[in-house]
Design an enzyme around this catalytic site. Structure first.
Site, mmCIF file in Angstrom:
data_model
loop_
_atom_site.group_PDB
_atom_site.id
_atom_site.type_symbol
_atom_site.label_atom_id
_atom_site.label_comp_id
_atom_site.label_asym_id
_atom_site.label_seq_id
_atom_site.Cartn_x
_atom_site.Cartn_y
_atom_site.Cartn_z
ATOM 1 N N SER A 14 0.828 -1.217 0.000
ATOM 2 C CA SER A 14 0.000 0.000 0.000
ATOM 3 C C SER A 14 0.855 1.256 0.000
ATOM 4 O O SER A 14 0.395 2.323 -0.395
ATOM 5 C CB SER A 14 -0.912 0.011 1.227
ATOM 6 N N ASP A 68 -8.367 3.648 -2.425
ATOM 7 C CA ASP A 68 -9.578 3.445 -3.233
ATOM 8 C C ASP A 68 -10.592 2.587 -2.464
ATOM 9 O O ASP A 68 -11.789 2.880 -2.459
ATOM 10 C CB ASP A 68 -9.244 2.844 -4.599
ATOM 11 N N ASN A 112 -5.371 1.715 -6.533
ATOM 12 C CA ASN A 112 -4.533 0.566 -6.893
ATOM 13 C C ASN A 112 -5.377 -0.682 -7.186
ATOM 14 O O ASN A 112 -4.831 -1.720 -7.558
ATOM 15 C CB ASN A 112 -3.450 0.302 -5.830
ATOM 16 N N HIS A 171 -1.835 -7.712 0.617
ATOM 17 C CA HIS A 171 -2.253 -6.628 1.512
ATOM 18 C C HIS A 171 -1.784 -6.904 2.934
ATOM 19 O O HIS A 171 -1.960 -8.005 3.456
ATOM 20 C CB HIS A 171 -3.777 -6.454 1.511
ATOM 21 N N ARG A 197 -30.117 22.598 27.432
ATOM 22 C CA ARG A 197 -29.687 22.809 26.051
ATOM 23 C C ARG A 197 -29.798 24.300 25.676
ATOM 24 O O ARG A 197 -28.996 24.802 24.899
ATOM 25 C CB ARG A 197 -30.476 21.924 25.083
ATOM 26 N N SER A 241 -32.612 22.703 17.853
ATOM 27 C CA SER A 241 -32.892 21.809 18.984
ATOM 28 C C SER A 241 -31.745 21.814 19.991
ATOM 29 O O SER A 241 -31.966 21.745 21.191
ATOM 30 C CB SER A 241 -33.098 20.359 18.502
ATOM 31 N N GLU A 301 -23.287 13.284 10.577
ATOM 32 C CA GLU A 301 -22.591 13.421 11.862
ATOM 33 C C GLU A 301 -21.132 13.007 11.768
ATOM 34 O O GLU A 301 -20.297 13.460 12.548
ATOM 35 C CB GLU A 301 -23.302 12.589 12.936
ATOM 36 N N ARG A 336 -33.622 17.752 27.114
ATOM 37 C CA ARG A 336 -34.648 18.442 26.356
ATOM 38 C C ARG A 336 -35.580 19.267 27.249
ATOM 39 O O ARG A 336 -35.855 20.426 26.940
ATOM 40 C CB ARG A 336 -35.460 17.419 25.548
#
Lengths: 633, 633
Positions: free
Chosen positions: A46, A160, A190, A266, A327, A354, A375, A484
């Site tokens: 690699s 890749d 590769n 590999h 929050r 929120s 995220e 919340r």
């Protein structure tokens, strides 16, 4: 003038530069092969496929101070395909920062040249080795140049096979959205993965279609042709309004006949002895020039930027008894921090209304990064930003931080250098009707699993604001868990909250039990106190707002006073949360813990119904106290 | 004949079908608006944009038995944009499975019509509500049709904001790779996210470019035009060799003037009273036909498929003292299971030659699904496969399962219906030189956080094989943690291993300490036993191969015999692993735990060096025993 240096360097006499790069690439291969053989493990094949690209980027394009890898304005290089670490180390040896003899200590216990790069090394910004993450960090590093007004460019080398990770496409869309023309990717195509040919093999057009569809400028090149690589790098530098992806057609194991283009190689070092000798012999023959190095241009001139470095914000301004969600207080404090400290930045994944990061956005739009519902790149970009001096606050619903769990894990490898302040809102069943998919009940375990991570869980507006400030001031990773529902302000605006601290809210010499709570369960505990007081029973109530580190001293002291027992109550599963944290802290003192926690997958309902249904309400605290009194008597 | 039914249904008189669908769509909007207003929360605007597409799919295309949603050969519908749950419930009410009056109990504590769909409902295969996951599950559901030889088709409705999740593009590439022409997606492109316009807004061509670049057939339609929707669905059905994505241009809140196409209405119920009345009045006016329903065609004819349902494999055939890695034994047992049970399938993320799922692949290539380096779709597809009767074993390095942490969390909402057997190899520092990026040290916490998940951690070849069989036989989620290094076979081939069990390996009446270990630390404990024996000190050694449920009885019994103390030792961070599991189990009995675990981010090195450096080796166990003896005396 310095800014134009790379133009000069690259366009200088390419007929002399190219053979130099070819020779450097060969030397990088030799060092990679030799080091992995010496270590007896690693990924030389690699390294070999990407050696020409690395030579071209490091010695034909990048502007940096080789003796000061952390120079603020150096062009940056991220090795997203972290398993090619020996190639990166060889490049820094070639640049003169490492000694070549050090390379042979690769993977040894007391050598920082590890199997995959970590920020223990001064030239590594972010830990890589979990694929698809370096490119997300590169987004953050490129955004940071914009924050600083620095002219540095960011290069990221990907595999890749790695392109199969969804996070890569989150990075792609973020690069498009932020129009990051100071970012250039190189994919080392590769064609071979770990266990077989990759899905797309050498279908270069298929890769190009994907990157173009995600708004990048894509260039296909022969990844072993230095002239083509240099031209593509120039083209990337001249491209405006979008990032560039150079798709380099390569052969895995290039230059070593034994493994060139062959599957099955590999992650295998070439055995020492005849095979290694033969590989090195072939490589030596490929050296085409002397050892004189191309000139590395200096980094772009530093833009004088006096940054605000304040760490104090005005005291909170609540009245005792006010109803305010933690929050909301988080958003207010964060925005205020942004006004005194220009290192503070915020990221959000389309839930800023929120998490209340929207307050920061409205005040500091230039330091707010919207990643939309992605995220992984939100966290990855935060890792990149932090690595270059920003203090990022990525926020979303706490449950959706689990989407970036592997990114958080990898960020943790950076230790205190991972100066990120995660904020997760909507913790636990107290969110109510939206149901279990939106309830975080494992986030404390996930964040506590990062050894150096501070975990904070405020219960009211005052403590929330104070802890946001404490988080920013702390060097290292912090997690802030917010809720919340609105909760009553119970602390005076002047109250002090420290990492590792707690607040004893109710205390007497007659206490028969100790309740350790945090967040919404503080209020359930206070109600339990009131109810039990009516019966003449006194209990101690502790707000353990710092879940990690936990306030061992205070809790042990209380536990020893209540017959070596403590009751914890948390809006979280029993695994890895407050109860486990307390349990481990008190165990050496012979104190045991009864844990009230959510013990089954919850469901939709009203917040108060759910606290009751899942056995973390006032009534359950009272029952636990009574059971303890009974067993003690 | 039955197979051709949909053709007849769809191509019947469209001039009569279309107004029926328009009316159904309006009724779906009415029910969605009404239910969310009654609940006081929810996402009516997200229901309204997709109502036409849902009406067209359910009542103009799908073949299913409305009274038996679990019929094996029903066409399947996955609501990937789970926040539109009321729309799904309304569709099943429209189909006659639910009563319309039930819809008004939406989000109530004791109603299964939750804020987001969960498999508690018989017509919900997989929990959704964390975006970008339904489409991954749909990959598995479509693969399952191929496994069964069933003609059912799979439909998945996605949001446009959701397309920002990288997992969507993992699903896209898997759909391309598996050539899933029995899969049809619909993206509800309403242009508005939660907090703002989506990144791509209504740029339909941009979406089409992305899906086409990932090998799908993409069709852009007006998502409120039933004729266009039906034509696109027909076209999808006729498309071979790849899945189809229908990109439906819609308006959020469609049909309700108050919110149609307007930002600021995400996740907000219309307040009861004048606003609701006005909304309902507008909708009622849009009803264009009577209440007669289109005929729902029956599911395609069941293909008789006698499946193997065996649960026993030949006994392991090791010699005591053989050196065999648990990951190798895992692969062997899994392949053997595949030969006796055709429900058993395996998935891997290009590390099958490390996890040894390659043994299964070589024997059962038709039931092996390669997702390449894309752990989210690997797990998501496993969730989908399990939901339709397969017993999937997704495997990768244990640390990379964290990449799918949110998928595992969501799968857990399915409880015992999430009949998935996760396998994570390369646990802990014992992997050695590859370094911390490849070491799983938080996987036990992650998996134990799923309340119903069984967590198994074998130490030798025999127990590994036995526990793979036990995992397959158990109904519900199981995690099997395997190790990289070879370990000594210590169990007889006939030994029995049960979920919730343990093995007491060393025991005497003179034991001064109890060591609870699992995996590689079993061997460190046995060596500590030998060393201490030389000094005349006896300790108990327990192999806690079932970490969840933990064998409370055996461990408590031992702890009570060793002065109410237990020492745990694990190749894992201290958070949420073996130590915490044991601690919680023994706490009610007044037993406390000393935890030996990895307490800092590790680094590259040889396995034995790392066990020592990170304080979980024989020497550290001996020290802990001595410290305990000292404190007891």
């Amino acid at each position: 003038m310095v800014d134009s240096a790379p133009e000069v360097a690259v366009s200088a006499d390419r007929t002399t530069l190219i053979p130099k790069l070819q020779t450097i690439a060969t030397r990088l291969r030799i060092e990679s092969v030799r080091a992995t053989s010496e270590a007896g493990s690693g990924h030389p094949s690699s390294c070999c496929s990407a050696a020409d690209a690395v030579a071209a980027v490091f010695f034909g394009q990048m502007r940096f101070d080789p003796q000061n890898p952390q120079n603020q304005d150096n062009d940056r290089f991220v090795l997203s395909k972290g398993h090619a670490a020996p190639l990166l180390y060889a490049a820094w040896a070639e640049a003169g920062f490492l000694s070549k003899s050090d390379l042979l200590s690769l993977r040894n216990l007391d050598c920082d040249l590890e199997g995959h790069p970590t920020p223990r090394l001064p030239f590594v910004d972010v830990a890589t080795g979990s694929l698809g993450q370096g490119v997300c960090a590169a987004i953050g590093i490129a955004l940071n140049a914009r924050r600083l007004g620095s002219g540095y460019r960011t290069y990221v080398l990907m595999g890749d096979g790695e392109s199969a990770e969804g996070s890569v496409w989150e990075a792609a869309q973020a690069g498009q959205y932020f129009r990051l023309d100071n970012l250039c990717g190189i994919t080392d195509v590769n064609g071979l993965g770990q266990s077989r040919k990759t899905q797309l093999g050498h279908d270069m057009e298929a890769y190009a279609r994907r990157w173009k569809a995600f708004g990048w400028h894509a260039i296909i090149v022969d990844g072993h042709d230095h002239g083509a690589l240099l031209e593509a790098l120039d083209e990337a530098q001249k491209t405006t309004g979008c990032p560039t992806m150079i798709l380099a057609h390569t052969l895995k194991g290039k230059g070593v006949p034994l493994m060139e283009g062959k599957d099955g190689w590999h992650g295998k070092a070439i055995p020492k002895g005849a095979k290694l000798e033969s590989a090195l012999e072939s490589l030596e023959k490929q050296i085409v020039s002397g050892t004189d190095m191309p000139t590395i241009p200096p980094p772009p001139v530093r833009v004088a930027s006096d940054v605000l470095q304040g760490t104090e914000i005005p005291d909170p301004a609540y009245e005792l008894g006010d109803q305010v969600a933690t929050r909301t207080a988080y958003g207010a404090a964060l925005a205020a921090l942004g006004s005194v400290n220009s290192r503070v930045v915020a990221l959000d994944a389309d839930v800023g209304n929120s998490t209340f990061s929207e307050v920061f956005e409205s005040k500091h739009p230039d330091r707010f990064y919207q990643t939309y519902i992605a995220e992984q790149v939100m966290v990855g970009a935060a890792v990149g930003l932090a690595s270059r001096g920003a203090i990022p606050f990525p926020s979303t619903f706490a449950c959706f931080l689990t989407r970036a769990s592997d990114f958080i894990r990898m960020a943790g490898i950076g230790g205190i250098k991972a100066n990120i302040k995660f904020a997760g809102s909507h913790a636990g069943v107290s969110i109510g009707e939206d149901g279990p998919s939106q309830m975080a009940l494992e986030d404390l375990a996930m964040m506590r699993s990062v050894p150096t991570c501070v975990v904070l869980y405020p219960c009211d507006g005052v403590s929330a604001e104070r802890l946001v400030v404490a988080a920013a001031a702390h060097e290292g990773m912090v997690y802030i868990r917010t809720s919340r529902p609105k909760t009553e302000v119970i602390y005076d605006n002047a109250a002090h909250f420290a990492i590792g601290g707690s607040k004893v809210l109710r205390e007497s010499n007659e206490d028969v039990a100790t309740i350790v709570a945090a967040g919404v369960t503080v209020y359930e505990s206070l109600r339990a106190y009131e109810e039990l007081q009516k019966e003449g029973v006194s209990i101690r109530v502790i707000d353990a707002y710092s879940v990690q580190p936990i306030d061992e001293k205070t809790i042990v002291h209380a536990g020893l006073q209540t017959k070596n027992k403590v009751i914890t109550v948390e809006d979280h599963y029993p695994v890895g949360g407050l109860g486990d944290a307390v349990s481990e802290a008190v165990a050496p003192h012979g104190v045991t813990v009864t844990r009230l926690a959510v013990r089954e997958v919850p469901r939709s309902g009203k917040p108060e119904e759910l606290l009751s249904r899942f056995r973390i309400s006032t009534a359950h605290i009272i029952s636990a106290v009574r059971a303890q009194i009974q067993s003690d008597s």
